[in-house]
Design an enzyme around this catalytic site. Structure first.
Site, PDB file in Angstrom:
ATOM      1  N   ASP A 184       0.852  -1.187   0.000  1.00  0.00           N
ATOM      2  CA  ASP A 184       0.000   0.000   0.000  1.00  0.00           C
ATOM      3  C   ASP A 184       0.890   1.240   0.000  1.00  0.00           C
ATOM      4  O   ASP A 184       1.826   1.350   0.800  1.00  0.00           O
ATOM      5  CB  ASP A 184      -0.895   0.012   1.238  1.00  0.00           C
ATOM      6  N   ASN A 192      -0.868  13.953  -4.250  1.00  0.00           N
ATOM      7  CA  ASN A 192      -1.896  14.460  -5.167  1.00  0.00           C
ATOM      8  C   ASN A 192      -2.338  15.868  -4.779  1.00  0.00           C
ATOM      9  O   ASN A 192      -2.505  16.752  -5.637  1.00  0.00           O
ATOM     10  CB  ASN A 192      -3.107  13.529  -5.172  1.00  0.00           C
ATOM     11  N   HIS A 197      -2.299  15.447  -9.504  1.00  0.00           N
ATOM     12  CA  HIS A 197      -2.520  14.028  -9.791  1.00  0.00           C
ATOM     13  C   HIS A 197      -1.536  13.470 -10.819  1.00  0.00           C
ATOM     14  O   HIS A 197      -1.263  12.253 -10.795  1.00  0.00           O
ATOM     15  CB  HIS A 197      -3.959  13.808 -10.249  1.00  0.00           C
ATOM     16  N   ASP A 201       0.401  10.104 -10.283  1.00  0.00           N
ATOM     17  CA  ASP A 201       0.457   8.996 -11.245  1.00  0.00           C
ATOM     18  C   ASP A 201       1.880   8.477 -11.413  1.00  0.00           C
ATOM     19  O   ASP A 201       2.103   7.270 -11.579  1.00  0.00           O
ATOM     20  CB  ASP A 201      -0.083   9.446 -12.609  1.00  0.00           C
ATOM     21  N   ASP A 227      -4.224   3.073  -4.669  1.00  0.00           N
ATOM     22  CA  ASP A 227      -2.859   3.024  -4.149  1.00  0.00           C
ATOM     23  C   ASP A 227      -2.543   1.661  -3.544  1.00  0.00           C
ATOM     24  O   ASP A 227      -1.619   1.511  -2.752  1.00  0.00           O
ATOM     25  CB  ASP A 227      -2.643   4.124  -3.100  1.00  0.00           C
TER      26      ASP A 227
END
Length: 303
Positions: A184, A192, A197, A201, A227
């Protein structure tokens, strides 16, 4: 107009070549000539005609052998070949078809017959090529659809659908142990919110890169959420799984050293092992997930 179609006439008779050339020129076909089988093979090696009119009785090698050689070569096997001959015996006609010819024209030539058969086989060949192209494009499209249905578009890893399908398939497998590993990303929301974002990414792709680099060919790495990532390690016990676990941490450190990141890429990890047939893989996954979240809560990061 047929000016874009090239017909190769192969015959050792000047008269036959002249007659066929005159017939075909009426329809504006481009004409190429060869006086022997050897010359025909040399021509086809340099330039592929759209159709070949091939005499049977020739010096050095006959038309049957020329046809067999052309049909044996993947580069030339698709060129339609029509035999031309004064022989009107059924055994010769059968022999010609067995060699790979598509048709047979008997001398003396009748203009209507020559043009009809040449036109027919040119159209058939063009239609076949179009169908092959369409089929190839359709196959490629189907492969792409299948790929996208089981892969995460951003990372190229398997997606949740594929991962769950594999869990279902392996749930009854006798081939144990099976390890499930969960990863995770830490603080993706922070990335973000603070950097956008697109930057987030890049961190997601970086995670996928680390996991792919750390795994083996037989392992199944998947992105199962925004995630969240998971890896199936088939026929892998605790010791082997721990080596991969440590390899992920090592590769993560290397990634952070090599990349110019606004924040370090951090992962929380956990894994659990199925060692008995009666164990449920869903429960094994929940155990791995719980271990991962315990690590996350304790703020154990591997920098």
């Amino acid at each position: 107009m047929n000016s874009d179609k090239t017909i190769l006439i192969v015959d050792d008779s000047k008269l036959n070549i002249q007659v066929l050339s005159d017939i075909l020129k009426e329809k504006s076909y481009r004409i190429a000539l060869a006086r022997s089988g050897i010359m025909a093979l040399e021509f086809v090696n340099m330039k592929k005609p759209d159709l070949i009119l091939l005499d049977i009785m020739m010096p050095e090698i006959d038309g049957f052998e020329v046809c067999r050689r052309l049909k044996a070569d993947p580069e030339t096997k698709g060129i339609p070949i029509i035999f031309i001959s004064g022989l009107d015996k059924s055994e010769d006609i059968v022999k010609g078809f067995k060699a790979g010819a598509v048709d047979y024209i008997v001398k003396p030539f009748q203009k209507e017959v020559v043009l009809a058969r040449v036109n027919t086989h040119l159209k058939l060949n063009e239609t076949q090529r179009k169908l092959e192209k369409t089929n190839a494009e359709l196959k490629e499209l189907l492969n792409e659809v299948e790929y996208l249905s089981f892969h995460d578009e951003m990372t190229g890893l398997y997606n949740r659908r594929y991962f769950e399908n594999e869990l279902g398939r392996l749930s009854t497998s006798r081939r144990i142990p099976i390890t499930l590993m969960v990863a995770d990303m830490d603080k993706l929301k922070l990335i973000n919110d603070n950097y956008g974002h697109k930057m987030g990414d890049q961190y997601i792709k970086g995670t996928a890169e680390v996991l792919k680099e750390s795994g083996r060919d037989e392992d199944i790495a998947a992105r199962i959420g925004g995630d969240e990532f998971a890896i199936i390690l088939p026929e892998t016990g605790f010791e082997a799984a721990d080596k991969i676990y440590q390899r992920i941490k090592t590769n993560l450190r290397k990634y952070n050293q090599q990349q110019e990141l606004v924040e370090p890429l951090k992962l929380s990890l956990g894994f659990a092992v199925k060692t008995k047939k009666e164990q449920n893989l869903d429960q094994v996954f929940k155990k791995a997930d719980k271990i991962m979240y315990n690590n996350k809560r304790k703020k154990i990061y591997y920098d």
